[in-house]
Design a protein around this motif. Structure first.
Motif, mmCIF file in Angstrom:
data_model
loop_
_atom_site.group_PDB
_atom_site.id
_atom_site.type_symbol
_atom_site.label_atom_id
_atom_site.label_comp_id
_atom_site.label_asym_id
_atom_site.label_seq_id
_atom_site.Cartn_x
_atom_site.Cartn_y
_atom_site.Cartn_z
ATOM 1 N N VAL B 10 0.872 -1.180 0.000
ATOM 2 C CA VAL B 10 0.000 0.000 0.000
ATOM 3 C C VAL B 10 0.910 1.230 0.000
ATOM 4 C CG1 VAL B 10 -1.736 1.300 1.302
ATOM 5 C CG2 VAL B 10 -1.779 -1.219 1.306
ATOM 6 N N ASP B 22 -7.281 2.934 5.136
ATOM 7 C CA ASP B 22 -7.181 2.042 3.981
ATOM 8 C C ASP B 22 -8.280 1.002 3.994
ATOM 9 O OD1 ASP B 22 -5.779 0.534 1.789
ATOM 10 O OD2 ASP B 22 -5.757 -0.972 3.367
ATOM 11 N N SER B 23 -8.880 0.753 2.834
ATOM 12 C CA SER B 23 -9.832 -0.349 2.724
ATOM 13 C C SER B 23 -9.382 -1.367 1.693
ATOM 14 C CB SER B 23 -11.222 0.178 2.347
ATOM 15 O OG SER B 23 -11.224 0.652 1.013
ATOM 16 N N ASN B 24 -8.356 -1.021 0.907
ATOM 17 C CA ASN B 24 -7.953 -1.928 -0.178
ATOM 18 C C ASN B 24 -7.317 -3.214 0.348
ATOM 19 O OD1 ASN B 24 -8.871 -0.157 -2.168
ATOM 20 N ND2 ASN B 24 -6.937 0.977 -2.190
ATOM 21 N N HIS B 27 -10.090 -5.579 1.290
ATOM 22 C CA HIS B 27 -10.739 -6.084 0.075
ATOM 23 C C HIS B 27 -9.852 -7.126 -0.610
ATOM 24 C CE1 HIS B 27 -13.246 -6.108 -3.509
ATOM 25 N NE2 HIS B 27 -12.120 -6.162 -4.185
ATOM 26 N N LEU B 28 -8.565 -6.811 -0.738
ATOM 27 C CA LEU B 28 -7.643 -7.752 -1.394
ATOM 28 C C LEU B 28 -7.579 -9.063 -0.617
ATOM 29 C CD1 LEU B 28 -5.422 -8.122 -3.662
ATOM 30 C CD2 LEU B 28 -3.772 -7.565 -1.853
ATOM 31 N N SER B 69 -1.258 -0.643 -4.364
ATOM 32 C CA SER B 69 -2.341 0.333 -4.506
ATOM 33 C C SER B 69 -1.790 1.723 -4.255
ATOM 34 C CB SER B 69 -3.478 0.049 -3.519
ATOM 35 O OG SER B 69 -3.075 0.311 -2.200
ATOM 36 N N GLY B 150 -5.314 3.748 -6.040
ATOM 37 C CA GLY B 150 -5.659 3.750 -4.626
ATOM 38 C C GLY B 150 -7.141 3.991 -4.347
ATOM 39 N N PRO B 152 -10.683 3.236 -3.920
ATOM 40 C CA PRO B 152 -11.187 1.866 -3.742
ATOM 41 C C PRO B 152 -12.020 1.324 -4.912
ATOM 42 C CG PRO B 152 -11.285 3.029 -1.664
ATOM 43 C CD PRO B 152 -10.863 4.048 -2.693
ATOM 44 N N PHE B 155 -9.516 0.499 -7.597
ATOM 45 C CA PHE B 155 -8.685 -0.640 -7.172
ATOM 46 C C PHE B 155 -9.461 -1.947 -7.325
ATOM 47 C CE2 PHE B 155 -7.357 -3.714 -3.957
ATOM 48 C CZ PHE B 155 -5.992 -3.776 -4.171
ATOM 49 N N GLU B 156 -10.690 -1.940 -6.865
ATOM 50 C CA GLU B 156 -11.484 -3.182 -6.876
ATOM 51 C C GLU B 156 -11.780 -3.632 -8.311
ATOM 52 O OE1 GLU B 156 -14.757 -2.294 -4.207
ATOM 53 O OE2 GLU B 156 -13.339 -1.763 -2.614
ATOM 54 N N LEU B 159 -8.539 -4.987 -9.802
ATOM 55 C CA LEU B 159 -8.193 -6.291 -9.221
ATOM 56 C C LEU B 159 -9.013 -7.410 -9.850
ATOM 57 C CD1 LEU B 159 -6.651 -7.952 -7.099
ATOM 58 C CD2 LEU B 159 -8.551 -7.515 -5.531
#
Lengths: 239, 239
Positions: B10, B22-24, B27-28, B69, B150, B152, B155-156, B159
């Motif tokens: 991150v 951070d929420s990534n 999630h990852l 991210s 970064g 979210p 990022f999602e 991914l």
């Protein structure tokens, strides 16, 4: 004098598997910013002896303080205290001070001070206990490494105690300008502006909420008056 | 065959300062567990060239995949692409494929494709673009390193695209037993039980909600039937 640096080591399979969303890192980040310590790196590792030892040794050599969370309970997967002792190359025993604290606690509760609970009195030689006002089982500081519980209420209570013993630095302050304009539209002007204030740190954080794109421009520094001046100038610069 | 390993990097001052939570990572962690990749380590570093280079080089040598991210936008503090190129020792240029994607996007929007926006077409030599269905500016994969935004939502989305190109491993499954008994009360029995199932991973997670203490016992593995058997046996063991 520049602020002291800090790192975090989060220990726990449950974070890496996604079962639990860590909240201690965010709490620590806010608390250290308020206290005037610079959180510079954070790592998350599994409940794995070698990974904890390697992580703690890398971080304690590179930063002024290391804060860990997780793995100091009574069960077989709680291996943090042993790993910290191994990282420092010191013995670990059931220490009399921790045994006394825990023994008195369980006696008050009328609960047996069994072998599993006695595991929580295992403290590396030379460590100083960290008070746990929530559930008594202590954390500990060994050198520049502060070892705390993973349960957020307990982590937060232990951290408050540790920080009360560390001198305050200059708190890192910030000012934000929220704009409903995309980063790409203001990036060149913002970069030119940032170059005029080499003593401040400036960051640009895009957001995307319900289909609306915008940008938060953030100015960071330790001098409130200087930040206010820069914020007013930024507003004029982008108007 | 054991599952492939993964790590996360991150990148962002805003996480370390506590400004943003951070929420990534969470999630990852959930997405990789579903996909059958083992997230083994995560690190958070600042928007600092040397820190990004060191982090990416440590992780890409140690794990099968690295997911990053943050730091790929158009502003002066977006330095991830340059740092990844430096970590691999390859040149970075405004690549024709990324320029074409972005140029067409901004033309459709009637927005100038200015110099700042063109920065988002800077891609290290040899990288494969990662699709960004939200805001077009691509991520990229270079070797085993997947470089994503970064924000979210972006990022999602990126991914999901990356994972569609990575073979599924065996998803890591879990079963939980929630007990209103403290860890110290059940630790010895739980440890003895865990020793009977060396093929499964067992963890104990205390909680403390509104003053009530309890424990979640979690059994992890890749064979659903085996987990069901173990859960039933654990319930009997602790009854």
């Amino acid at each position: 004098m520049p602020n002291q640096t800090a790192a975090m080591l989060v220990i726990g399979d449950e974070i890496l598997s996604g079962r639990t969303r860590d909240s201690n890192m965010h709490h620590l980040a806010m608390a250290l910013t308020d206290h005037g310590l610079s959180l510079t790196e954070a790592r998350v590792v599994a409940d794995d002896h070698a990974a904890i030892v390697a992580g703690v040794n890398a971080l304690r050599g590179a930063y002024d303080h290391v804060f860990t969370s997780g793995g100091i309970g009574p069960t077989h997967d709680d291996i943090t205290a042993e790993a910290i002792a191994a990282a420092f190359g010191v013995p670990i025993t059931q220490r009399a001070d921790a045994m006394a604290l825990l023994g008195a606690h369980y006696e008050r509760q009328g609960v047996p001070f069994n072998e599993a609970r006695q595991r929580m009195a295992r403290i590396p030689d030379g460590a100083v206990l960290i008070d746990n006002p929530v559930s008594i089982a202590p954390g500990f500081s060994l050198g520049n490494v502060h070892v705390m519980a993973g349960v957020p209420r307990i982590f937060e209570a232990m951290l408050a105690g540790v920080l009360s013993g560390i001198a305050h630095g200059k708190p890192l302050l910030s000012r934000s300008l929220r704009m409903l304009r995309g980063e790409g539209e203001i990036a060149t002007a913002f970069s030119a502006f940032a170059a005029l204030y080499p003593d401040l740190s400036m960051g640009s954080y895009p957001f995307n909420t319900n289909g609306a794109f915008g940008t938060n421009l953030v100015i960071r520094g330790t001098d409130a008056a200087r930040l206010d001046t820069a914020l007013a100038a930024l507003q004029a610069h982008l108007a």
